[in-house]
Structures are given as C-alpha cells and as structure tokens.
Design a protein around this motif. Structure first.
Motif, PDB file in Angstrom:
ATOM      1  N   ARG A 117     -38.396 -21.738 -26.786  1.00 12.93           N
ATOM      2  CA  ARG A 117     -38.004 -22.547 -25.789  1.00 12.93           C
ATOM      3  C   ARG A 117     -38.560 -23.916 -25.909  1.00 12.93           C
ATOM      4  NH1 ARG A 117     -40.989 -18.822 -22.203  1.00 12.93           N
ATOM      5  NH2 ARG A 117     -41.327 -17.776 -24.253  1.00 12.93           N
ATOM      6  N   GLY A 118     -37.851 -24.958 -26.202  1.00  5.95           N
ATOM      7  CA  GLY A 118     -38.204 -26.563 -26.268  1.00  5.95           C
ATOM      8  C   GLY A 118     -38.339 -27.015 -24.880  1.00  5.95           C
ATOM      9  N   ILE A 119     -39.288 -28.023 -24.732  1.00 13.06           N
ATOM     10  CA  ILE A 119     -39.506 -28.689 -23.374  1.00 13.06           C
ATOM     11  C   ILE A 119     -39.828 -30.233 -23.628  1.00 13.06           C
ATOM     12  CG2 ILE A 119     -41.870 -27.990 -23.608  1.00 13.06           C
ATOM     13  CD1 ILE A 119     -40.241 -28.335 -20.098  1.00 13.06           C
ATOM     14  N   VAL A 120     -39.109 -30.890 -22.734  1.00 10.96           N
ATOM     15  CA  VAL A 120     -39.435 -32.335 -22.655  1.00 10.96           C
ATOM     16  C   VAL A 120     -39.725 -32.613 -21.291  1.00 10.96           C
ATOM     17  CG1 VAL A 120     -38.535 -34.868 -22.721  1.00 10.96           C
ATOM     18  CG2 VAL A 120     -37.922 -33.097 -24.584  1.00 10.96           C
ATOM     19  N   PHE A 121     -41.252 -33.060 -20.906  1.00 13.64           N
ATOM     20  CA  PHE A 121     -41.432 -33.488 -19.678  1.00 13.64           C
ATOM     21  C   PHE A 121     -41.060 -34.947 -19.382  1.00 13.64           C
ATOM     22  CE2 PHE A 121     -44.535 -29.953 -20.918  1.00 13.64           C
ATOM     23  CZ  PHE A 121     -44.279 -29.007 -19.815  1.00 13.64           C
ATOM     24  N   THR A 168     -44.775 -24.799 -27.437  1.00 17.37           N
ATOM     25  CA  THR A 168     -43.375 -24.845 -27.757  1.00 17.37           C
ATOM     26  C   THR A 168     -43.059 -24.880 -29.372  1.00 17.37           C
ATOM     27  OG1 THR A 168     -42.713 -26.941 -26.796  1.00 17.37           O
ATOM     28  CG2 THR A 168     -42.811 -25.199 -25.518  1.00 17.37           C
ATOM     29  N   LEU A 169     -44.118 -25.878 -30.003  1.00 15.83           N
ATOM     30  CA  LEU A 169     -44.144 -26.286 -31.461  1.00 15.83           C
ATOM     31  C   LEU A 169     -44.518 -25.094 -32.138  1.00 15.83           C
ATOM     32  CD1 LEU A 169     -44.676 -29.958 -31.098  1.00 15.83           C
ATOM     33  CD2 LEU A 169     -42.632 -29.046 -31.068  1.00 15.83           C
ATOM     34  N   GLU A 203     -49.208 -31.063 -20.048  1.00 14.80           N
ATOM     35  CA  GLU A 203     -47.877 -31.107 -20.894  1.00 14.80           C
ATOM     36  C   GLU A 203     -48.094 -30.968 -22.586  1.00 14.80           C
ATOM     37  OE1 GLU A 203     -48.753 -32.866 -18.121  1.00 14.80           O
ATOM     38  OE2 GLU A 203     -47.078 -33.562 -16.828  1.00 14.80           O
ATOM     39  N   SER A 236     -38.872 -31.582 -30.227  1.00 11.76           N
ATOM     40  CA  SER A 236     -38.559 -30.378 -29.788  1.00 11.76           C
ATOM     41  C   SER A 236     -37.310 -29.849 -30.584  1.00 11.76           C
ATOM     42  CB  SER A 236     -37.865 -30.302 -28.445  1.00 11.76           C
ATOM     43  OG  SER A 236     -39.049 -30.434 -27.280  1.00 11.76           O
ATOM     44  N   ILE A 249     -48.897 -27.424 -23.332  1.00 12.16           N
ATOM     45  CA  ILE A 249     -47.714 -26.691 -23.293  1.00 12.16           C
ATOM     46  C   ILE A 249     -46.681 -27.033 -24.421  1.00 12.16           C
ATOM     47  CG2 ILE A 249     -45.668 -26.172 -21.930  1.00 12.16           C
ATOM     48  CD1 ILE A 249     -47.765 -25.388 -20.212  1.00 12.16           C
ATOM     49  N   LYS A 250     -46.479 -28.357 -24.687  1.00  7.75           N
ATOM     50  CA  LYS A 250     -45.590 -28.855 -25.679  1.00  7.75           C
ATOM     51  C   LYS A 250     -46.161 -28.078 -27.179  1.00  7.75           C
ATOM     52  CE  LYS A 250     -42.483 -31.622 -27.305  1.00  7.75           C
ATOM     53  NZ  LYS A 250     -41.088 -31.968 -26.867  1.00  7.75           N
TER      54      LYS A 250
END
Lengths: 295, 274
Positions: free
Chosen positions: A76-80, B174-175, B167, A155, B170-171
C-alpha cells in the motif's frame, strides 16, 4: 475475480465514540475512488484503516482476498498532504530508498550493478512525474507541488497494489493543483493503479476519479453526538454524474459541516438524506452502486 | 521613525556593535590595572598588559625549569585529550540510546524514567565516588564528563527522534522498511546534525566538569594549572589561561557549527529560508 479491496461490515470506535459504522464496500482493481465528507466524518480514519495504521473495531478489510496486514507495508503506497518525503535525501535518493530497503534488508543500501539498476529505475520514475531536471535537489529546494510529485514517484516505484492519497493537493495553489490532477490521472491510467484519494474539494473528487464515496453520518442523536458514526452515504460512478448531483452533494456536505456543533436541525438533516439518496443515484445513471446506507 | 523592534543594524554596524563590549572590558581593565599599579607597583591582582604578555610568551615558549616541558602546550594537550574522550564517548552513548529510546516504545517505557533520574544526579556529587572507584587517573575525569553530559544528549536526541513527523515513519514502512532499516536510513541520518547541536550545547558543561576534576586531582591540565597558581595569586597566569580556555571553547563550537553545515547542507537550508 476477487475485488482488490473488499470491506465487510467495518466499524471503528474509540471508546464511546463511534467513528465509522457498518461499511460494506467492494473496490475493483483499477478503480479510482475519491472520498469526500465533512471534517471529522471519519474519512481519514478510513484511510488509516486501509493503510494499516489503525485496526478495525469490528469487521474486516481484504486486499486481494487476504486480510490486510495490521501495519503499513509495501503493498500500500501513501502520499500525505505534507512530510511524505525525506528531507535528508536528494530527490533521486528519496525514490531509490524503497528499492534499496526492499533489496538490502540489513544495510538498506545497494551497491554495484543492483544500485545502478535502482538508480535508473528511480530516475525514470522521476522523469515520469516531471522531475527529471531535479534529481539531485533536496526536498527543501523543491516547491510544494514538486514535493508532492516526488512523494508520488517514491510510492509508485514500489508498484503498490493500492495507492492512498490523503488530501495530497490540499496545500497547493489552484493552478498547480490542476497540473497535479492531470499528472495523477495520467499516472493512474499508465500504471493500472487502484487509488483511494481523500479530498476536501468536491469538484476535485467529482472530476478526477471514477467513483465518488461520500462519508457522512446516517443517523444523528443530538443528545449523544458521538453515539453514531459515519457511513458511505453516496457511492457514485462519477464519470457519468451530472452537475445537479454535484450540487446536491455539496449542499449536503456543507450542511453537515455547519451542523458540527450539534443542534436540533441535525436530526432533520440526517433524516432527509437517505431519502435524497436514491434520486442522487438515479441522476448519476443506472450504474450507481448502492453503498452501505441502511444499518 | 520606525519602531525600535523594526530597526536593524547593517552588517558592518552589527560587527562593530558586537566588538564594542570586548573593547569596553579591555579599556576598563587597562584603567583599573593602571590605577592599582600606580598605588602599589607590586600589586598582583590586575597585572598590566605588558606583564601579561611576558608571562604568556614565557608559558608558551620556554620549557619549565621543574619539568622541562612547555607548560601551556602540555596543559592544553592533556585537557583537550580528556575533553575529546569524554565528549566523544558521551556523544556516542547519546546517539545510540537517543535513537533507540526515540524509536522503540518498549525500550522507552523501560529506560526513559531511569535516564531522566540519572540526569538529575549532580555529577560533581559523584566525583568522590568516581575517584574511589576509578582512582585519581585519567579515567575518573573522563567518566565525570561522560556522566555529566551523556544523559542530557540521550534525552535531547530521544526528543528529536520523537519529533520526526509520523508521516515519514509510515512512509518508510510503505517503502518496505523494517525497524532496523528505518532506524539506520531514516532516523539516524536525520538526528546526526541534531547530535552536533546537542554536543555544542553541552560543551560548556563538559568544560566545567573537566576543570573541576583537574582542580581536585591532577598533575597537568589547564584547570590544574589555574588552581595551582592560585596559591601565589598569579593573576598573570590565571587570566591568560581563562582567556585561552574561552578561545578553545569558542573555536570548538565554531568548528562543530561549520562541520554540521558542511556535512548536512539539507539541515541548514531551512534556517536560511526562515
């Protein structure tokens, strides 16, 4: 075919406060879901559940038929909205980081041919998001829009199964935002992405995605405002939705927003909404999927 | 006329203003010294600049009759070695535990209250224990410095790690980052410049502990010398030594600042924009 994301009877509560209630949702691979709703309606909580940062109080979330891991992971990739990129790494290194972490569990660094491959892959991804000229720049030297481009590249280079966007353009100027819409639309088509995007901007939600999810409270008790959580009140294939539907949803959302300090009207508002919903679906065309409306 | 809070000196003016207090002190000293020496040519409290100059040049160039060493350099080398060892070890401890406590909630729950208590013990109160346990040699002096500043650095860095945006962590997950990788590639490089900041802030305390330990039990070192010649009211030695220590401390601070700018340009970018 199993859905990419399958959500079954999802509830999220914090002690007495119910944030989300009774959400059932099935999202196919390739869908671009935009999520809108009044502030504090639980859309961010929903994204955090998908991300694995929070666990459901009840119900389950399946990713390609498997229960979701209870912590964030590379599927799951995320961009805040902010702070998605690492200030101590250049743009290129930011994008290479994921490849390096995946390829070298111990040192977190790649060397030799593997490193060159990762470098080329990262550079190509940066080129694709329009940062080909800024490979060696640090995030601090990039504008807000460029930082969000970088976060996207970071991501996407991992090829996540779903991409989560938490108000990614909320802090950008309108002109830059339009550019970013184009970019995200293109990346979505070219990379076969499945996207969940939270936005405050209903127009953005309407025009960017293929499916619009509106989060709002289904029931309201003015004496116990925390007793009921939000559900999905609209679930529309927006590619075919018309202007009138947009306006109606906008009116609904802003009414909920205005009612945040609870009053007697709240009850009325929440009573009228389910009635309005089937019409909204009809306006949007035959393909409207029925969301988790009635508990 | 602008409000005073809006009036800013230009660069040259700022420099002159900065020099002004130094010049004033020198002038006041010169007058006071002159007045005392006129009254009593043998006065030792405020020696003239000529006497100070002679003493400095003797200390810095002529071997001492007793030991055959040039005292100023021997004292400086001994003190700086202790200081570097103490501060270096404290920085290493601070970095290791700061990152671990900041990143791992279980470790933090277990150790943070303990570290907080340690940092409240007045280090000088421990000095007798250190002398008893480690003897009067180099070790107890270095341990005093470490004990004096390491808890502060640990707590400061732990705080800095906890201030990293949620953030980012978390990032990183996800990597595909695991705990170790995230500490190594995301947290550690970002706290290194903050470590330099913490060390700069603790240098003053480090000097204090060094001088105190040297004053009590030593045979060489800047602090030892000052306390030795105190018996003879040798202000012509004490004053240059104090100035010399101040200069060393200033240069160390400046060096660390430049090092940080050189190694971590991304960290200092923000300051200039702000």
């Amino acid at each position: 075919m199993t859905a990419r994301i399958e959500i079954r009877n999802l509830w999220k509560e914090y002690g007495e406060q119910v944030v989300l209630e009774h959400i059932n949702l099935s999202v196919a691979a390739g869908d671009f879901c935009t999520i809108v709703g009044a502030s504090g309606c639980g859309k961010t909580t929903f994204l955090r559940l998908l991300l694995g940062e929070e666990s459901p109080s009840r119900g389950e979330i399946l990713l390609d038929g498997e229960p979701l891991t209870a912590e964030p992971g590379p599927d799951r990739g995320i961009v805040f909205q902010r702070y998605s990129v690492f200030p101590h790494l250049s743009a290129l290194r930011n994008v290479m980081l994921g490849l390096e972490l995946r390829g070298a569990p111990l040192s977190g660094r790649l060397f030799g041919a593997k490193r060159r491959r990762a470098r080329d892959e990262a550079a190509a991804m940066l080129e694709a998001v329009g940062l080909g000229h800024a490979l060696e720049k640090y995030p601090d030297a990039l504008s807000g829009g460029m930082q969000q481009r970088l976060a996207l590249a970071q991501s996407l280079v991992m090829h996540p199964r779903i991409l989560l966007l938490d108000e990614p353009f909320g802090a950008l100027d309108p002109g830059i935002r339009a550019d970013m819409h184009q970019l995200v639309g293109r990346l979505w088509r070219e990379n076969d992405l499945t996207v969940f995007m939270i936005t405050h901007d209903l127009k953005e939600g309407f025009h960017l995605g293929t499916r619009l999810l509106v989060f709002d409270k289904l029931r309201h008790d003015p004496d116990a405002p925390r007793a009921y959580g939000a559900g999905v009140t609209y679930d529309l294939p927006v590619a075919r939705a018309d202007q009138r539907t947009l306006e109606r949803i906008e009116a609904d959302v802003s009414r909920s927003e205005a009612l945040a300090p609870q009053s007697a009207e709240a009850e009325q508002a929440s009573e009228t909404r389910p009635a309005a919903q089937p019409t909204a679906g009809a306006d949007a065309g035959a393909g409207a999927r029925k969301g988790a409306t009635t508990p | 006329m602008k409000r005073i809070i809006n009036q800013r000196p230009r660069r040259g003016a700022a420099l002159l203003l900065g020099l002004l207090p130094f010049v004033l002190v020198v002038i006041v000293y010169a007058f006071a010294s002159d007045a005392r020496l006129t009254a009593n040519p043998n006065d030792k409290l405020l020696p003239s600049f000529a006497t100070l100059g002679e003493t400095v040049s003797r200390l810095a160039t002529e071997p001492s009759k007793r030991s055959g060493d040039i005292e100023l350099w021997k004292d400086t080398a001994a003190s700086l070695q202790r200081l570097a060892l103490g501060v270096g070890i404290a920085a290493l401890i601070g970095l290791t535990f700061g990152v671990l406590l900041g990143a791992l909630p279980y470790l933090r729950a277990g150790l943070a209250p303990f570290v907080a208590s340690l940092s409240l013990i007045p280090p000088l109160a421990l000095l007798p224990i250190l002398f008893i346990v480690f003897g009067l040699g180099e070790l107890s002096k270095v341990v005093l410095i470490v004990f004096g500043i390491a808890p502060f650095i640990v707590r400061d860095l732990q705080q800095r790690v906890q201030e990293l945006p949620r953030e980012q962590l978390i990032k990183a997950q996800t990597l595909a980052g695991n705990t170790w990788q995230i500490m190594l590639r995301v947290i550690l490089p970002q706290v290194l410049p903050r470590l330099i900041d913490a060390v700069r802030l603790s240098l003053g305390a480090a000097w204090l502990f060094l001088i105190a330990a040297e004053a009590i039990a030593s045979t060489e070192g800047l602090g030892y010398r000052i306390f030795l010649v105190r018996r003879y009211l040798a202000m012509d030695v004490i004053l240059p030594y104090v100035a010399w220590i101040t200069l060393l401390a200033y240069l160390t601070d400046l060096g660390l600042k430049q090092l940080s700018r050189l190694l971590f340009p991304w960290y200092h970018g923000k300051e200039e924009h702000a």
